[in-house]
Scaffold this motif. Structure first.
Motif, PDB file in Angstrom:
ATOM      1  N   TYR A  14       0.838  -1.207   0.000  1.00  0.00           N
ATOM      2  CA  TYR A  14       0.000   0.000   0.000  1.00  0.00           C
ATOM      3  C   TYR A  14       0.873   1.257   0.000  1.00  0.00           C
ATOM      4  O   TYR A  14       0.643   2.192  -0.767  1.00  0.00           O
ATOM      5  N   TYR A  15       1.900   1.266   0.861  1.00  0.00           N
ATOM      6  CA  TYR A  15       2.773   2.425   0.956  1.00  0.00           C
ATOM      7  C   TYR A  15       3.529   2.647  -0.351  1.00  0.00           C
ATOM      8  O   TYR A  15       3.717   3.786  -0.798  1.00  0.00           O
ATOM      9  N   THR A  16       3.962   1.573  -0.982  1.00  0.00           N
ATOM     10  CA  THR A  16       4.665   1.664  -2.261  1.00  0.00           C
ATOM     11  C   THR A  16       3.788   2.337  -3.312  1.00  0.00           C
ATOM     12  O   THR A  16       4.234   3.230  -4.044  1.00  0.00           O
ATOM     13  N   LYS A  17       2.522   1.911  -3.390  1.00  0.00           N
ATOM     14  CA  LYS A  17       1.606   2.510  -4.356  1.00  0.00           C
ATOM     15  C   LYS A  17       1.273   3.944  -3.963  1.00  0.00           C
ATOM     16  O   LYS A  17       1.153   4.824  -4.821  1.00  0.00           O
ATOM     17  N   TRP A  18       1.170   4.196  -2.670  1.00  0.00           N
ATOM     18  CA  TRP A  18       0.837   5.546  -2.190  1.00  0.00           C
ATOM     19  C   TRP A  18       1.889   6.571  -2.606  1.00  0.00           C
ATOM     20  O   TRP A  18       1.552   7.651  -3.103  1.00  0.00           O
ATOM     21  N   ILE A  19       3.169   6.254  -2.425  1.00  0.00           N
ATOM     22  CA  ILE A  19       4.197   7.226  -2.804  1.00  0.00           C
ATOM     23  C   ILE A  19       4.286   7.362  -4.325  1.00  0.00           C
ATOM     24  O   ILE A  19       4.614   8.429  -4.845  1.00  0.00           O
ATOM     25  N   ALA A  20       3.948   6.291  -5.052  1.00  0.00           N
ATOM     26  CA  ALA A  20       3.957   6.377  -6.523  1.00  0.00           C
ATOM     27  C   ALA A  20       2.853   7.303  -7.012  1.00  0.00           C
ATOM     28  O   ALA A  20       3.047   8.087  -7.950  1.00  0.00           O
ATOM     29  N   VAL A  21       1.687   7.243  -6.368  1.00  0.00           N
ATOM     30  CA  VAL A  21       0.528   8.040  -6.805  1.00  0.00           C
ATOM     31  C   VAL A  21       0.618   9.484  -6.321  1.00  0.00           C
ATOM     32  O   VAL A  21       0.373  10.424  -7.087  1.00  0.00           O
ATOM     33  N   TYR A  22       0.993   9.673  -5.062  1.00  0.00           N
ATOM     34  CA  TYR A  22       0.912  11.004  -4.458  1.00  0.00           C
ATOM     35  C   TYR A  22       2.236  11.778  -4.437  1.00  0.00           C
ATOM     36  O   TYR A  22       2.219  13.006  -4.316  1.00  0.00           O
ATOM     37  N   LYS A  23       3.354  11.106  -4.541  1.00  0.00           N
ATOM     38  CA  LYS A  23       4.630  11.795  -4.341  1.00  0.00           C
ATOM     39  C   LYS A  23       5.483  11.907  -5.600  1.00  0.00           C
ATOM     40  O   LYS A  23       6.157  12.922  -5.794  1.00  0.00           O
ATOM     41  N   GLU A  24       5.489  10.879  -6.441  1.00  0.00           N
ATOM     42  CA  GLU A  24       6.330  10.933  -7.642  1.00  0.00           C
ATOM     43  C   GLU A  24       5.926  12.105  -8.528  1.00  0.00           C
ATOM     44  O   GLU A  24       4.760  12.262  -8.874  1.00  0.00           O
ATOM     45  N   GLY A  25       6.920  12.928  -8.878  1.00  0.00           N
ATOM     46  CA  GLY A  25       6.670  14.077  -9.734  1.00  0.00           C
ATOM     47  C   GLY A  25       6.161  15.298  -9.002  1.00  0.00           C
ATOM     48  O   GLY A  25       6.077  16.380  -9.596  1.00  0.00           O
ATOM     49  N   ALA A  26       5.831  15.154  -7.720  1.00  0.00           N
ATOM     50  CA  ALA A  26       5.293  16.285  -6.955  1.00  0.00           C
ATOM     51  C   ALA A  26       6.310  16.856  -5.976  1.00  0.00           C
ATOM     52  O   ALA A  26       6.121  17.945  -5.457  1.00  0.00           O
ATOM     53  N   ILE A  27       7.373  16.099  -5.708  1.00  0.00           N
ATOM     54  CA  ILE A  27       8.393  16.539  -4.760  1.00  0.00           C
ATOM     55  C   ILE A  27       9.771  16.401  -5.393  1.00  0.00           C
ATOM     56  O   ILE A  27       9.937  15.728  -6.404  1.00  0.00           O
ATOM     57  N   ARG A  28      10.753  17.054  -4.770  1.00  0.00           N
ATOM     58  CA  ARG A  28      12.120  16.991  -5.284  1.00  0.00           C
ATOM     59  C   ARG A  28      12.674  15.570  -5.166  1.00  0.00           C
ATOM     60  O   ARG A  28      12.256  14.791  -4.296  1.00  0.00           O
ATOM     61  N   ASP A  29      13.625  15.245  -6.037  1.00  0.00           N
ATOM     62  CA  ASP A  29      14.209  13.908  -6.043  1.00  0.00           C
ATOM     63  C   ASP A  29      14.830  13.549  -4.695  1.00  0.00           C
ATOM     64  O   ASP A  29      14.749  12.401  -4.241  1.00  0.00           O
ATOM     65  N   VAL A  30      15.458  14.553  -4.052  1.00  0.00           N
ATOM     66  CA  VAL A  30      16.092  14.309  -2.759  1.00  0.00           C
ATOM     67  C   VAL A  30      15.050  13.895  -1.728  1.00  0.00           C
ATOM     68  O   VAL A  30      15.263  12.968  -0.942  1.00  0.00           O
ATOM     69  N   THR A  31      13.899  14.574  -1.738  1.00  0.00           N
ATOM     70  CA  THR A  31      12.826  14.225  -0.804  1.00  0.00           C
ATOM     71  C   THR A  31      12.231  12.868  -1.149  1.00  0.00           C
ATOM     72  O   THR A  31      11.899  12.063  -0.268  1.00  0.00           O
ATOM     73  N   MET A  32      12.093  12.594  -2.454  1.00  0.00           N
ATOM     74  CA  MET A  32      11.555  11.309  -2.886  1.00  0.00           C
ATOM     75  C   MET A  32      12.446  10.169  -2.409  1.00  0.00           C
ATOM     76  O   MET A  32      11.948   9.099  -2.026  1.00  0.00           O
ATOM     77  N   ASP A  33      13.739  10.388  -2.400  1.00  0.00           N
ATOM     78  CA  ASP A  33      14.667   9.361  -1.926  1.00  0.00           C
ATOM     79  C   ASP A  33      14.406   9.034  -0.451  1.00  0.00           C
ATOM     80  O   ASP A  33      14.557   7.879  -0.023  1.00  0.00           O
ATOM     81  N   LYS A  34      14.000  10.034   0.328  1.00  0.00           N
ATOM     82  CA  LYS A  34      13.704   9.803   1.744  1.00  0.00           C
ATOM     83  C   LYS A  34      12.460   8.935   1.897  1.00  0.00           C
ATOM     84  O   LYS A  34      12.398   8.061   2.767  1.00  0.00           O
ATOM     85  N   TYR A  35      11.447   9.174   1.042  1.00  0.00           N
ATOM     86  CA  TYR A  35      10.252   8.335   1.078  1.00  0.00           C
ATOM     87  C   TYR A  35      10.581   6.891   0.688  1.00  0.00           C
ATOM     88  O   TYR A  35      10.039   5.945   1.273  1.00  0.00           O
ATOM     89  N   ARG A  36      11.460   6.736  -0.281  1.00  0.00           N
ATOM     90  CA  ARG A  36      11.840   5.383  -0.696  1.00  0.00           C
ATOM     91  C   ARG A  36      12.638   4.682   0.402  1.00  0.00           C
ATOM     92  O   ARG A  36      12.539   3.461   0.568  1.00  0.00           O
ATOM     93  N   LEU A  37      13.437   5.450   1.144  1.00  0.00           N
ATOM     94  CA  LEU A  37      14.176   4.872   2.258  1.00  0.00           C
ATOM     95  C   LEU A  37      13.201   4.409   3.344  1.00  0.00           C
ATOM     96  O   LEU A  37      13.365   3.323   3.922  1.00  0.00           O
ATOM     97  N   THR A  38      12.182   5.220   3.604  1.00  0.00           N
ATOM     98  CA  THR A  38      11.133   4.823   4.553  1.00  0.00           C
ATOM     99  C   THR A  38      10.442   3.554   4.073  1.00  0.00           C
ATOM    100  O   THR A  38      10.163   2.634   4.857  1.00  0.00           O
ATOM    101  N   GLN A  39      10.186   3.481   2.777  1.00  0.00           N
ATOM    102  CA  GLN A  39       9.563   2.299   2.172  1.00  0.00           C
ATOM    103  C   GLN A  39      10.413   1.050   2.444  1.00  0.00           C
ATOM    104  O   GLN A  39       9.884  -0.001   2.820  1.00  0.00           O
ATOM    105  N   SER A  40      11.720   1.173   2.287  1.00  0.00           N
ATOM    106  CA  SER A  40      12.596   0.012   2.500  1.00  0.00           C
ATOM    107  C   SER A  40      12.611  -0.414   3.965  1.00  0.00           C
ATOM    108  O   SER A  40      12.718  -1.612   4.267  1.00  0.00           O
TER     109      SER A  40
END
Length: 308
Positions: A14-40
């Motif tokens: 669910y979290y993986t799909k959530w960041i793909a839908v709501y975060k990808e393209g809406a935040i800076r790459d550096v911030t997106m990396d933090k969400y992916r780290l949380t995902q891991s």
């Protein structure tokens, strides 16, 4: 996958799909990396946790498990990133009650913090040790950051066009993508776009240094840039002069600290640093502001005691 998400979906999915839908393209790459780290970390700590199993207790256990490896502030950041997804799951009816309510944030004992800034005497020793020759080098970069308080990525993006030598000012309206493939990027936020005044010595020095350089090209960039390279240069100067070793970002803190101690208003310091609000400046430099307030109290008391 959106059609297959239900209460029995793994929370990690669910979290993986959530960041793909709501975060990808809406935040800076550096911030997106933090969400992916949380995902891991979710996958590592709770690989079998299902959305329907998210209760206050199961969520608190996830936070506690994360806190065993991280300091309290990092755990707080993790909590905020996960909470956003969970609240949306509540809104969608996948979870009945908010399991993040009254969450307790724990964390490892913070490591001994390195010195973040220099005092005026130490900064003067550092600047006196710089090799400021006729060609631009990292020592010139150190001087520019020390005198402007720019972020590392902002200073890398400076071009000759950004200097207004007649008005003694420097425009900051972009950053350099040193963590990626290079090239200009927008500033951290809208407030980071600013024009700051610089002293006449810096004006004279850089008007000569950039005279024959391409007007729209970064003056310090030639190939791939690493933050560690510049920090190593700065560290050598610190060790050689016997002052505390700080990072390039520490020069930004030094700049702000010296301005505050000199009596410059918080509003002016916030604008010069490109902070989104004075609250950011107050939180970052709370210890200095409190020290200045204590001095103000002493001054007030001395003034009142002199009255008859």
């Amino acid at each position: 996958m959106l059609n297959t998400i239900d209460k029995n979906t793994l929370f990690y999915d669910y979290y993986t799909k959530w960041i793909a839908v709501y975060k990808e393209g809406a935040i800076r790459d550096v911030t997106m990396d933090k969400y992916r780290l949380t995902q891991s970390w979710i996958r590592r700590l709770a690989p079998d946790l299902r959305v329907c199993e998210l209760t206050r207790m199961s969520y608190q256990k996830l936070l506690n498990d994360y806190a065993e490896f991280h300091e309290r502030q990092t755990t707080m950041d993790f909590h905020h990133q996960v909470k956003g997804a969970i609240l949306d799951a509540v809104d969608e009816g996948l979870i009945e009650r908010d399991p993040t309510r009254k969450a307790i944030i724990k964390g490892k004992t913070p490591a001994l913090k390195k010195t973040k800034f220099l005092n005026q005497f130490e900064l003067q020793k550092l600047l006196s040790d710089l090799d400021l020759g006729p060609e631009l080098n990292w020592d010139w970069f150190i001087l520019l950051v020390a005198k402007t308080g720019m972020r590392f990525s902002e200073a890398l993006a400076i071009t000759p066009n950004d200097f207004n030598f007649a008005k003694q000012s420097l425009s900051i309206d972009k950053t350099w993508d040193y963590k990626g493939k290079g090239g200009f990027l927008p500033t951290k936020n809208r407030s980071s776009v600013r024009r700051i005044q610089i002293d006449w010595q810096l004006i004279i020095q850089f008007s000569t240094l950039v005279r024959n350089l391409p007007e729209d090209k970064p003056i310090f960039v030639s190939g791939r840039i690493f933050n560690s390279t510049v920090n190593d240069v700065l560290s050598r100067h610190c060790r050689r002069t016997g002052i505390p070793t700080i990072s390039i970002h520490g020069l930004r803190h030094t700049h702000a600290s010296l301005l505050l101690f000199a009596g410059v208003s918080i509003a002016s310091v916030a604008q010069r640093l490109g902070h989104s609000s004075m609250t950011t400046t107050q939180k970052t430099y709370l210890h200095i502001i409190q020290e200045l307030e204590n001095k103000d109290v002493d001054l007030v008391m001395r003034s009142l005691s002199s009255l008859n």
